[in-house]
Design a protein around this motif. Structure first.
Motif, short mmCIF file in Angstrom:
data_model
loop_
_atom_site.label_atom_id
_atom_site.label_comp_id
_atom_site.label_asym_id
_atom_site.label_seq_id
_atom_site.Cartn_x
_atom_site.Cartn_y
_atom_site.Cartn_z
N ASP A 210 9.05 -1.00 8.65
CA ASP A 210 8.33 -2.01 7.87
C ASP A 210 9.06 -2.43 6.61
O ASP A 210 8.56 -3.23 5.82
N GLY A 211 10.29 -1.88 6.39
CA GLY A 211 11.08 -2.25 5.23
C GLY A 211 10.72 -1.47 3.98
O GLY A 211 11.34 -1.64 2.93
N GLU A 212 9.71 -0.61 4.08
CA GLU A 212 9.27 0.17 2.92
C GLU A 212 9.27 1.66 3.24
O GLU A 212 8.55 2.44 2.61
N GLY A 213 10.05 2.05 4.23
CA GLY A 213 10.14 3.45 4.61
C GLY A 213 9.13 3.87 5.66
O GLY A 213 9.12 5.03 6.08
#
Length: 244
Positions: A210-213
């Motif tokens: 999700d691009g946030e870990g």
């Protein structure tokens, strides 16, 4: 009372209509041949009572009654059934009135004299006790009508405050059912992926960062991408691997 008769057998509906006409004091305002038609008839006829057959193709009587109970002013329900003795014990335990086929005039008169409204929880407990299968549809109340969503078309349930958002192939609706109860009923078809999310195993198409870990699931024919919590990540990876 204004009465709707629901039975997939035309002869059975005709016999009930005749019995009611002979009793007098009541009016048959509609008929339906299955559960889906029963839901439509409730909206159009506004009956006081439904005489509802249980064993019908598609949406059966128990499932239809469970959906109807969501309405602001649902009709009372008397089930008509040819169930065996074991299943009838469940009806007695839930204090639900039923008419055993073939229906006798005096028994119908007694049932009409003690009509009562049933709660959704009561019908749900009856459905479980009678050994009935899980629902084929989920109902969402939109104004004074119900929208039925086929369980096979559902991608995920997401709990948000007092409601649950249901994402399906046709969009999104809100339902008023606890996530825990949905998980219990549909445990064979849905898997928990987050503390507030259940996902259809059949609709999982993959997973992406999700691009946030974190990670989100990709669902077939459903736009929403539910997040996967770290707690459930290993289980979902195992499931994806098993799916090939």
């Amino acid at each position: 009372m204004r009465i709707v008769i629901v039975d997939d057998e035309p002869l059975a509906r005709g016999r009930l209509r005749t019995l009611i006409d002979e009793l007098g004091d009541h009016e048959v305002v509609g008929e339906a041949a299955n559960g889906a038609e029963a839901l439509e008839t409730v909206s159009s006829c506004n009956p006081d009572l439904m005489l509802l057959d249980i064993r019908m193709p598609g949406i059966n009587g128990l499932e239809a009654a469970r959906h109807i109970a969501l309405l602001d002013n649902p009709p009372a329900v008397i089930f008509t059934t040819a169930y065996g003795e074991h299943a009838l014990e469940a009806f007695d335990a839930q204090a639900v009135d039923y008419l055993l086929k073939p229906i006798r005039p005096e028994r119908l008169e007694q049932a009409l004299a003690r009509v009562q409204k049933l709660s959704g929880d009561q019908i749900g407990a009856l459905q479980e006790a009678a050994g009935d299968e899980s629902r084929r549809h989920i109902a969402s109340r939109i104004g004074d009508r119900l929208e039925l969503i086929d369980v096979a078309a559902i991608g995920c349930f997401v709990a948000e405050h007092k409601y649950v958002s249901l994402y399906h192939t046709g969009g999104e609706v809100l339902i008023e059912e606890p996530l825990k109860a949905l998980e219990s009923e549909f445990s064979e078809r849905f898997v928990r992926v987050h503390r507030n999310s259940l996902v259809s195993k059949e609709r999982i198409a993959g997973m992406e960062p999700d691009g946030e870990g974190g990670h989100r699931l990709l669902l077939r024919d459903v736009e929403f991408k539910p997040p996967v919590s770290r707690r459930h990540l290993a289980e979902i990876r195992k499931l994806l691997k098993a799916m090939g």
